[in-house]
Design a protein around this motif. Structure first.
Motif, PDB file in Angstrom:
ATOM      1  N   GLU A   1       0.852  -1.189   0.000  1.00  0.00           N
ATOM      2  CA  GLU A   1       0.000   0.000   0.000  1.00  0.00           C
ATOM      3  C   GLU A   1       0.884   1.235   0.000  1.00  0.00           C
ATOM      4  OE1 GLU A   1      -3.116   0.145   2.937  1.00  0.00           O
ATOM      5  OE2 GLU A   1      -3.485  -2.007   2.717  1.00  0.00           O
ATOM      6  N   GLY A   2       0.454   2.241  -0.740  1.00  0.00           N
ATOM      7  CA  GLY A   2       1.202   3.485  -0.802  1.00  0.00           C
ATOM      8  C   GLY A   2       2.190   3.565  -1.955  1.00  0.00           C
ATOM      9  N   ASP A   3       2.543   2.420  -2.577  1.00  0.00           N
ATOM     10  CA  ASP A   3       3.411   2.475  -3.751  1.00  0.00           C
ATOM     11  C   ASP A   3       2.749   3.358  -4.800  1.00  0.00           C
ATOM     12  OD1 ASP A   3       5.255   0.791  -2.617  1.00  0.00           O
ATOM     13  OD2 ASP A   3       4.801  -0.934  -3.897  1.00  0.00           O
ATOM     14  N   LYS A   4       3.559   4.114  -5.531  1.00  0.00           N
ATOM     15  CA  LYS A   4       3.036   5.092  -6.476  1.00  0.00           C
ATOM     16  C   LYS A   4       3.678   4.910  -7.850  1.00  0.00           C
ATOM     17  CE  LYS A   4       3.028   9.369  -5.033  1.00  0.00           C
ATOM     18  NZ  LYS A   4       3.378  10.761  -4.695  1.00  0.00           N
ATOM     19  N   LEU A   5       2.879   5.117  -8.894  1.00  0.00           N
ATOM     20  CA  LEU A   5       3.351   5.171 -10.269  1.00  0.00           C
ATOM     21  C   LEU A   5       3.018   6.570 -10.775  1.00  0.00           C
ATOM     22  CD1 LEU A   5       4.548   3.405 -12.601  1.00  0.00           C
ATOM     23  CD2 LEU A   5       2.190   3.104 -13.361  1.00  0.00           C
ATOM     24  N   VAL A   6       4.023   7.313 -11.228  1.00  0.00           N
ATOM     25  CA  VAL A   6       3.830   8.679 -11.703  1.00  0.00           C
ATOM     26  C   VAL A   6       3.801   8.656 -13.228  1.00  0.00           C
ATOM     27  CG1 VAL A   6       4.727  11.033 -11.685  1.00  0.00           C
ATOM     28  CG2 VAL A   6       5.066   9.554  -9.681  1.00  0.00           C
ATOM     29  N   MET A   7       2.638   9.000 -13.794  1.00  0.00           N
ATOM     30  CA  MET A   7       2.446   8.926 -15.237  1.00  0.00           C
ATOM     31  C   MET A   7       2.443  10.317 -15.870  1.00  0.00           C
ATOM     32  SD  MET A   7      -0.497   5.980 -15.422  1.00  0.00           S
ATOM     33  CE  MET A   7      -1.549   6.713 -14.162  1.00  0.00           C
ATOM     34  N   SER A   8       3.277  10.481 -16.877  1.00  0.00           N
ATOM     35  CA  SER A   8       3.278  11.688 -17.701  1.00  0.00           C
ATOM     36  C   SER A   8       2.639  11.280 -19.018  1.00  0.00           C
ATOM     37  CB  SER A   8       4.707  12.195 -17.932  1.00  0.00           C
ATOM     38  OG  SER A   8       5.296  12.548 -16.718  1.00  0.00           O
ATOM     39  N   ILE A   9       1.311  11.356 -19.059  1.00  0.00           N
ATOM     40  CA  ILE A   9       0.575  10.871 -20.228  1.00  0.00           C
ATOM     41  C   ILE A   9      -0.309  11.979 -20.787  1.00  0.00           C
ATOM     42  CG2 ILE A   9       0.626   8.440 -19.581  1.00  0.00           C
ATOM     43  CD1 ILE A   9      -2.181   8.764 -18.402  1.00  0.00           C
ATOM     44  N   LYS A  10      -0.618  11.845 -22.055  1.00  0.00           N
ATOM     45  CA  LYS A  10      -1.476  12.805 -22.747  1.00  0.00           C
ATOM     46  C   LYS A  10      -2.504  12.025 -23.560  1.00  0.00           C
ATOM     47  CE  LYS A  10       1.397  16.680 -22.564  1.00  0.00           C
ATOM     48  NZ  LYS A  10       1.286  17.038 -21.214  1.00  0.00           N
ATOM     49  N   PRO A  11      -3.686  12.604 -23.758  1.00  0.00           N
ATOM     50  CA  PRO A  11      -4.678  11.950 -24.613  1.00  0.00           C
ATOM     51  C   PRO A  11      -4.095  11.731 -26.008  1.00  0.00           C
ATOM     52  CG  PRO A  11      -5.668  13.790 -23.431  1.00  0.00           C
ATOM     53  CD  PRO A  11      -4.188  13.866 -23.205  1.00  0.00           C
ATOM     54  N   ASP A  12      -4.342  10.546 -26.537  1.00  0.00           N
ATOM     55  CA  ASP A  12      -3.797  10.159 -27.838  1.00  0.00           C
ATOM     56  C   ASP A  12      -4.919   9.632 -28.731  1.00  0.00           C
ATOM     57  OD1 ASP A  12      -1.751   9.767 -29.677  1.00  0.00           O
ATOM     58  OD2 ASP A  12      -1.308   7.739 -28.970  1.00  0.00           O
ATOM     59  N   GLY A  13      -6.140   9.915 -28.384  1.00  0.00           N
ATOM     60  CA  GLY A  13      -7.302   9.421 -29.100  1.00  0.00           C
ATOM     61  C   GLY A  13      -8.429   9.246 -28.107  1.00  0.00           C
ATOM     62  N   GLU A  14      -9.569   8.833 -28.568  1.00  0.00           N
ATOM     63  CA  GLU A  14     -10.740   8.661 -27.709  1.00  0.00           C
ATOM     64  C   GLU A  14     -10.473   7.589 -26.662  1.00  0.00           C
ATOM     65  OE1 GLU A  14     -14.204   9.546 -26.027  1.00  0.00           O
ATOM     66  OE2 GLU A  14     -13.378  10.618 -27.731  1.00  0.00           O
ATOM     67  N   GLY A  15     -10.261   8.016 -25.410  1.00  0.00           N
ATOM     68  CA  GLY A  15     -10.047   7.086 -24.309  1.00  0.00           C
ATOM     69  C   GLY A  15      -8.669   6.461 -24.269  1.00  0.00           C
ATOM     70  N   VAL A  16      -7.742   6.943 -25.094  1.00  0.00           N
ATOM     71  CA  VAL A  16      -6.387   6.392 -25.137  1.00  0.00           C
ATOM     72  C   VAL A  16      -5.403   7.477 -24.702  1.00  0.00           C
ATOM     73  CG1 VAL A  16      -4.596   5.354 -26.582  1.00  0.00           C
ATOM     74  CG2 VAL A  16      -6.998   4.834 -27.016  1.00  0.00           C
ATOM     75  N   TYR A  17      -4.494   7.107 -23.813  1.00  0.00           N
ATOM     76  CA  TYR A  17      -3.478   8.015 -23.310  1.00  0.00           C
ATOM     77  C   TYR A  17      -2.126   7.337 -23.500  1.00  0.00           C
ATOM     78  CZ  TYR A  17      -7.669   9.636 -20.979  1.00  0.00           C
ATOM     79  OH  TYR A  17      -8.937  10.057 -20.730  1.00  0.00           O
ATOM     80  N   SER A  18      -1.103   8.121 -23.809  1.00  0.00           N
ATOM     81  CA  SER A  18       0.219   7.514 -23.945  1.00  0.00           C
ATOM     82  C   SER A  18       1.276   8.479 -23.426  1.00  0.00           C
ATOM     83  CB  SER A  18       0.499   7.137 -25.402  1.00  0.00           C
ATOM     84  OG  SER A  18       0.471   8.293 -26.219  1.00  0.00           O
ATOM     85  N   GLY A  19       2.413   7.910 -23.086  1.00  0.00           N
ATOM     86  CA  GLY A  19       3.516   8.693 -22.555  1.00  0.00           C
ATOM     87  C   GLY A  19       4.455   7.795 -21.777  1.00  0.00           C
ATOM     88  N   SER A  20       4.894   8.288 -20.625  1.00  0.00           N
ATOM     89  CA  SER A  20       5.820   7.511 -19.814  1.00  0.00           C
ATOM     90  C   SER A  20       5.312   7.424 -18.379  1.00  0.00           C
ATOM     91  CB  SER A  20       7.215   8.145 -19.834  1.00  0.00           C
ATOM     92  OG  SER A  20       7.177   9.433 -19.257  1.00  0.00           O
ATOM     93  N   ALA A  21       5.839   6.458 -17.667  1.00  0.00           N
ATOM     94  CA  ALA A  21       5.483   6.268 -16.257  1.00  0.00           C
ATOM     95  C   ALA A  21       6.758   5.948 -15.499  1.00  0.00           C
ATOM     96  CB  ALA A  21       4.476   5.142 -16.105  1.00  0.00           C
ATOM     97  N   PHE A  22       6.880   6.557 -14.323  1.00  0.00           N
ATOM     98  CA  PHE A  22       8.038   6.314 -13.471  1.00  0.00           C
ATOM     99  C   PHE A  22       7.594   5.588 -12.216  1.00  0.00           C
ATOM    100  CE2 PHE A  22      10.887   7.759  -9.983  1.00  0.00           C
ATOM    101  CZ  PHE A  22      12.013   7.054 -10.390  1.00  0.00           C
TER     102      PHE A  22
END
Length: 127
Positions: free
Chosen positions: A66-87
């Motif tokens: 519990e408490g683990d985190k994923l930081v996502m730098s994502i942007k919309p890339d289409g209807e309901g689709v997001y892409s980018g990177s995650a740390f």
């Protein structure tokens, strides 16, 4: 006067586009349960990024807590689709990530090693 109007129109359009991106990205926000039943997360904005934080981990699940985190730098890339990177700060890994949201279902696909190693996970929105 004409320059001022152009600047104001430009600022308004920029604000409108930014607002549209934030509003569109909101459907990813919320509580999600992983398809294997081993984890639940909350996804919400964190600064300029979006964070997924473990809120529950099935007892005995290795390497997660519990408490683990994923930081996502994502942007919309289409209807309901997001892409980018995650740390992932717990593992010090950065992934290329694609998130697809359709109603109350979400699929995340993360890849490392120049896209050679990928894993997809299904999620269900919960209340």
């Amino acid at each position: 006067m004409k320059k001022m109007r152009v600047v104001m129109i430009g600022a308004f359009l920029t604000w409108g586009l930014a607002w549209g991106t934030v509003a569109h990205a909101a459907d990813i926000d919320g509580q999600w349960a992983r398809g294997d039943g081993n984890a639940k997360v909350t996804i919400a904005p964190c600064g300029s990024d979006i964070c997924a934080v473990n809120t529950w981990i099935k007892p005995g699940t290795p390497k997660e807590k519990e408490g683990d985190k994923l930081v996502m730098s994502i942007k919309p890339d289409g209807e309901g689709v997001y892409s980018g990177s995650a740390f992932d700060p717990q593992r010090d890994l950065t992934y290329r990530i694609t998130v697809t949201v359709k109603g109350n279902s979400m699929t995340t696909k993360g890849c490392i090693v120049a896209g050679l190693l990928c894993k997809g996970i299904d999620w269900t929105r919960i209340d």
